[in-house]
Design a protein around this motif. Structure first.
Motif, PDB file in Angstrom:
ATOM      1  N   GLY A   3     100.818 -15.098 -27.277  1.00  0.00           N
ATOM      2  CA  GLY A   3     100.185 -16.022 -26.357  1.00  0.00           C
ATOM      3  C   GLY A   3      99.708 -17.328 -26.963  1.00  0.00           C
ATOM      4  N   TYR A   4      99.930 -17.529 -28.258  1.00  0.00           N
ATOM      5  CA  TYR A   4      99.464 -18.762 -28.907  1.00  0.00           C
ATOM      6  C   TYR A   4     100.527 -19.851 -28.793  1.00  0.00           C
ATOM      7  N   ASP A  15      96.938 -24.534 -28.972  1.00  0.00           N
ATOM      8  CA  ASP A  15      95.823 -23.758 -29.531  1.00  0.00           C
ATOM      9  C   ASP A  15      95.525 -24.137 -30.981  1.00  0.00           C
ATOM     10  N   VAL A  16      96.492 -24.761 -31.656  1.00  0.00           N
ATOM     11  CA  VAL A  16      96.335 -25.078 -33.076  1.00  0.00           C
ATOM     12  C   VAL A  16      95.348 -26.237 -33.253  1.00  0.00           C
ATOM     13  N   LYS A  62      91.675 -18.342 -37.833  1.00  0.00           N
ATOM     14  CA  LYS A  62      92.725 -17.324 -37.796  1.00  0.00           C
ATOM     15  C   LYS A  62      94.078 -18.001 -37.939  1.00  0.00           C
ATOM     16  N   ALA A  63      94.959 -17.388 -38.711  1.00  0.00           N
ATOM     17  CA  ALA A  63      96.331 -17.876 -38.843  1.00  0.00           C
ATOM     18  C   ALA A  63      97.210 -17.125 -37.849  1.00  0.00           C
ATOM     19  N   VAL A  64      97.985 -17.879 -37.066  1.00  0.00           N
ATOM     20  CA  VAL A  64      98.832 -17.257 -36.045  1.00  0.00           C
ATOM     21  C   VAL A  64     100.247 -17.825 -36.141  1.00  0.00           C
ATOM     22  N   GLU A  65     101.176 -17.116 -35.513  1.00  0.00           N
ATOM     23  CA  GLU A  65     102.532 -17.626 -35.384  1.00  0.00           C
ATOM     24  C   GLU A  65     102.655 -18.276 -34.017  1.00  0.00           C
TER      25      GLU A  65
END
Length: 338
Positions: free
Chosen positions: A260-261, A265-266, A252-255
């Motif tokens: 909460g990321y 988490d990366v 999943k791609a997140v900002e």
């Protein structure tokens, strides 16, 4: 051979006029290959470049190395034979998506499966350029062209899937407009022991101009691609504020900093992990929901075909005492015809 000699890209250039269309992505790939070879430092006379048929397959003419412009789809078979017979040579195979994955598809998967120590440059412009614009094995479903005026009705090969399906040990991807990253992956391919496959996304200005624009245009490239580097966090975006995280068994791609990321988490890229599960997921990202992965995606160790053959020959010679083919033929019962 001169030891510790420093080479320049000029040492690998031939004196031949480059006969590709002005603006073709192959020009950039050729220039990067010259620089990569100079960086690796293998002498031109210890290097061979072998190709099949297609626009990309003209490349051996432009190299100051040994070269062989072979027949359609057979570059992989001939490169395998050459490397096995000459294990000390560095061998590059150059093919296109048509030459390498259509008529040459069987040779492609078997050179990967065998893990022959070849550096395979697969130039992917999603079209047959030399024969003037027919769809290729990597053309998208619905693609309109001369051989499919109402759109193709088949799904394309994705080169990464073939490599991982054949248990490939090295897969990387570059783009003709990303010269620094392209050189990085070519150098890594050359230093890998085994079959190295580098997919180069390349633009055909005549028959498929702009096919990769969705990911290569300057405005959106940073958000639609991710440069993977072993040991580094999978971060991308114009502001370098986006990352790839695990979402169950998917990615999943997140900002970073939202929902909460955090940076913790990366995911960290591990190109050397023996399991290809995550590598295949990364290689299949296409620039839409997830950014297209460029850089070295997989780089692991495994037995190398030509090295194993060389070792086996030496063992048999040692046991049998053969030094040449004549000795072997005369080793058993023989008779003389008068």
């Amino acid at each position: 051979m001169e030891e510790n000699k420093k080479y320049t890209n000029a040492d690998f250039k031939s004196d031949q006029y480059v006969r590709w269309c002005p603006g073709c992505g192959d020009h950039a790939i050729l220039a990067v290959l010259h620089k990569a070879m100079a960086e690796v430092g293998v002498a031109p006379h210890m290097t061979a470049v072998i190709s099949g048929i297609g626009c990309s397959s003209r490349l051996p003419y432009y190299m100051n190395t040994y070269g062989f412009h072979t027949i359609h789809g057979r570059g992989g078979a001939i490169a395998t034979g050459f490397k096995t017979a000459n294990p000390k040579m560095t061998v590059w195979q150059v093919c296109g998506d048509g030459d390498g994955l259509a008529i040459g598809g069987n040779h492609f998967i078997h050179e990967v499966r065998r893990n022959v120590d070849l550096n395979v440059l697969l130039l992917n412009n999603k079209i047959y350029g030399l024969t003037k614009g027919q769809y290729s094995p990597t053309s998208d479903r619905g693609f309109v062209c001369k051989s499919a005026p109402y759109g193709t009705t088949e799904d394309p090969f994705i080169p990464a899937e073939l490599v991982f399906g054949a248990r490939g040990t090295f897969f990387a991807r570059g783009i003709d407009v990303e010269l620094k990253i392209s050189q990085e992956v070519m150098v890594a391919a050359a230093r890998h022991k085994g079959c190295s496959v580098v997919e180069m996304l390349q633009n055909c200005v005549i028959f498929n101009h702009g096919i990769h624009n969705f990911i290569t245009d300057k405005e959106n490239r940073a958000d639609r691609t991710i440069h993977l580097v072993h040991g580094e966090k999978m971060i991308f975006g114009k502001e370098m504020n986006k990352g790839i995280v695990q979402d169950g068994f998917a990615l999943k791609a997140v900002e970073i900093g939202k929902d909460g990321y955090t940076i913790d988490d990366v995911l960290v890229h591990d190109a050397h992990c023996q399991s290809n599960f995550l590598h295949q997921q990364l290689a299949m990202m296409d620039g839409h929901d997830l950014p297209l992965a460029i850089g070295v995606i997989r780089d692991v160790e495994a037995p190398v075909y030509d090295q194993e053959v060389e070792k086996q020959v030496a063992e048999v010679q040692g046991k049998k005492g053969y030094t040449c083919l004549r000795d072997m033929l005369l080793a058993g019962e023989t008779w003389e015809v008068k």
